[in-house]
Design a protein around this motif. Sequence first.
Motif, PDB file in Angstrom:
ATOM      1  N   MET A  64       0.844  -1.198   0.000  1.00  0.00           N
ATOM      2  CA  MET A  64       0.000   0.000   0.000  1.00  0.00           C
ATOM      3  C   MET A  64       0.870   1.235   0.000  1.00  0.00           C
ATOM      4  N   ASN A  70      -1.711   2.771   8.087  1.00  0.00           N
ATOM      5  CA  ASN A  70      -2.108   3.094   9.453  1.00  0.00           C
ATOM      6  C   ASN A  70      -1.587   2.049  10.432  1.00  0.00           C
ATOM      7  N   GLU A 127     -14.527  -6.696   2.129  1.00  0.00           N
ATOM      8  CA  GLU A 127     -13.587  -5.595   1.884  1.00  0.00           C
ATOM      9  C   GLU A 127     -13.527  -4.651   3.079  1.00  0.00           C
ATOM     10  N   THR A 128     -14.709  -4.257   3.591  1.00  0.00           N
ATOM     11  CA  THR A 128     -14.764  -3.371   4.756  1.00  0.00           C
ATOM     12  C   THR A 128     -14.141  -4.036   5.965  1.00  0.00           C
ATOM     13  N   GLN A 131     -10.271  -4.086   5.714  1.00  0.00           N
ATOM     14  CA  GLN A 131      -9.702  -2.763   5.932  1.00  0.00           C
ATOM     15  C   GLN A 131      -9.812  -2.372   7.406  1.00  0.00           C
ATOM     16  N   LYS A 132     -10.914  -2.737   8.059  1.00  0.00           N
ATOM     17  CA  LYS A 132     -11.088  -2.434   9.478  1.00  0.00           C
ATOM     18  C   LYS A 132     -10.033  -3.145  10.329  1.00  0.00           C
ATOM     19  N   THR A 134      -6.996  -4.588   9.208  1.00  0.00           N
ATOM     20  CA  THR A 134      -5.587  -4.473   8.827  1.00  0.00           C
ATOM     21  C   THR A 134      -5.206  -3.135   8.194  1.00  0.00           C
ATOM     22  N   GLY A 135      -6.186  -2.407   7.693  1.00  0.00           N
ATOM     23  CA  GLY A 135      -5.879  -1.200   6.936  1.00  0.00           C
ATOM     24  C   GLY A 135      -5.648  -1.471   5.468  1.00  0.00           C
ATOM     25  N   TRP A 136      -5.608  -2.773   5.059  1.00  0.00           N
ATOM     26  CA  TRP A 136      -5.378  -3.128   3.671  1.00  0.00           C
ATOM     27  C   TRP A 136      -6.675  -3.100   2.870  1.00  0.00           C
ATOM     28  N   GLN A 137      -6.524  -2.863   1.591  1.00  0.00           N
ATOM     29  CA  GLN A 137      -7.663  -2.925   0.673  1.00  0.00           C
ATOM     30  C   GLN A 137      -7.424  -4.038  -0.348  1.00  0.00           C
ATOM     31  N   GLN A 194      -4.624  -0.984  -7.598  1.00  0.00           N
ATOM     32  CA  GLN A 194      -5.597   0.087  -7.430  1.00  0.00           C
ATOM     33  C   GLN A 194      -4.980   1.418  -7.846  1.00  0.00           C
ATOM     34  N   HIS A 198      -2.580   0.797  -3.976  1.00  0.00           N
ATOM     35  CA  HIS A 198      -2.713  -0.492  -3.303  1.00  0.00           C
ATOM     36  C   HIS A 198      -2.518  -1.608  -4.325  1.00  0.00           C
TER      37      HIS A 198
END
Length: 209
Positions: A64, A70, A127-128, A131-132, A134-137, A194, A198
Motif C-alpha cells: 500500500m 495506518n 472488503e470493509t 480494511q477495518k 488491517t488497513g489493507w484494501q 488500485q 494499493h
Amino acid sequence: MSSLKKTHHKPTKLATFAALTAALAITSGCQSLQGANATTKPAPIVQPQKLANFNITGKIGVTMPSNAANTGTQGGSAFYAWGQQNDRFAIELIGALGIGKTNIEYDGQTATLVSEKTGTLTADNPETLLQKATGWQAPISQMPYWISGRPAPSDSSPQTDAQGRLISSVNGPWTASFTYKGNDKLPNKISALQQQGHKVVMTIDHQNK
C-alpha cells in the motif's frame, strides 16, 4: 434405288458411366471452388462459468502507499486456504499481514473476521472487514469470479488471449491481470492494482481442478 436405313445406336453402359463420371467431376469442381471462396468464421469464444465450489491454497501479498498506512508497515504477506461454496466462503490466513493467524468467513450477508490480535470483527462485506482489521484494501468480492478465469459482473474492459483466457479486467479503481501455467484454463496468479497504489498479488493452486 436402295433405301437407306437409319441406324439408331443405343448408348453402351461404358458411355453412360463415362458421362456420369464427367458430370460428377464438374459438380465436384464447382463445390471445391465454392469451398475455396467461402470465408471461415472463427468460433466464438465461450467464457468459462463461475466456479460454484472450489478449494484453493497459495500465498497473498499486499502493498500500500505510504501515505495510506495506518499500521506502520508498507505491506505484508500470508499463506492462505480458501474454500468456496456458492456465495459462502471461509479463508484461513497464516502469517496474516501483521495480525497473526486469521479466519475470515462470509455467509452472503455478513463477514466475520477472527484473529489473535483483533478478536472478532464483523462487517457487511469482506472488503470493509479487511480494511477495518488491517488497513489493507483488496477486491475480495471479485476474486471468486477472477479465480474462475472470468470477469466479475461489475467488471469493464475484459481482455482475453488467443485461447480465450482472461488476461486483464477492470473493476472500479482496480485493474487485474492474470497469468496461466501452460495451457491451463484457470489462472495460477492474479495481480490487482488500485489507482491509489494499493496492490494485491495472489498465487493460486487449485486443489480440486
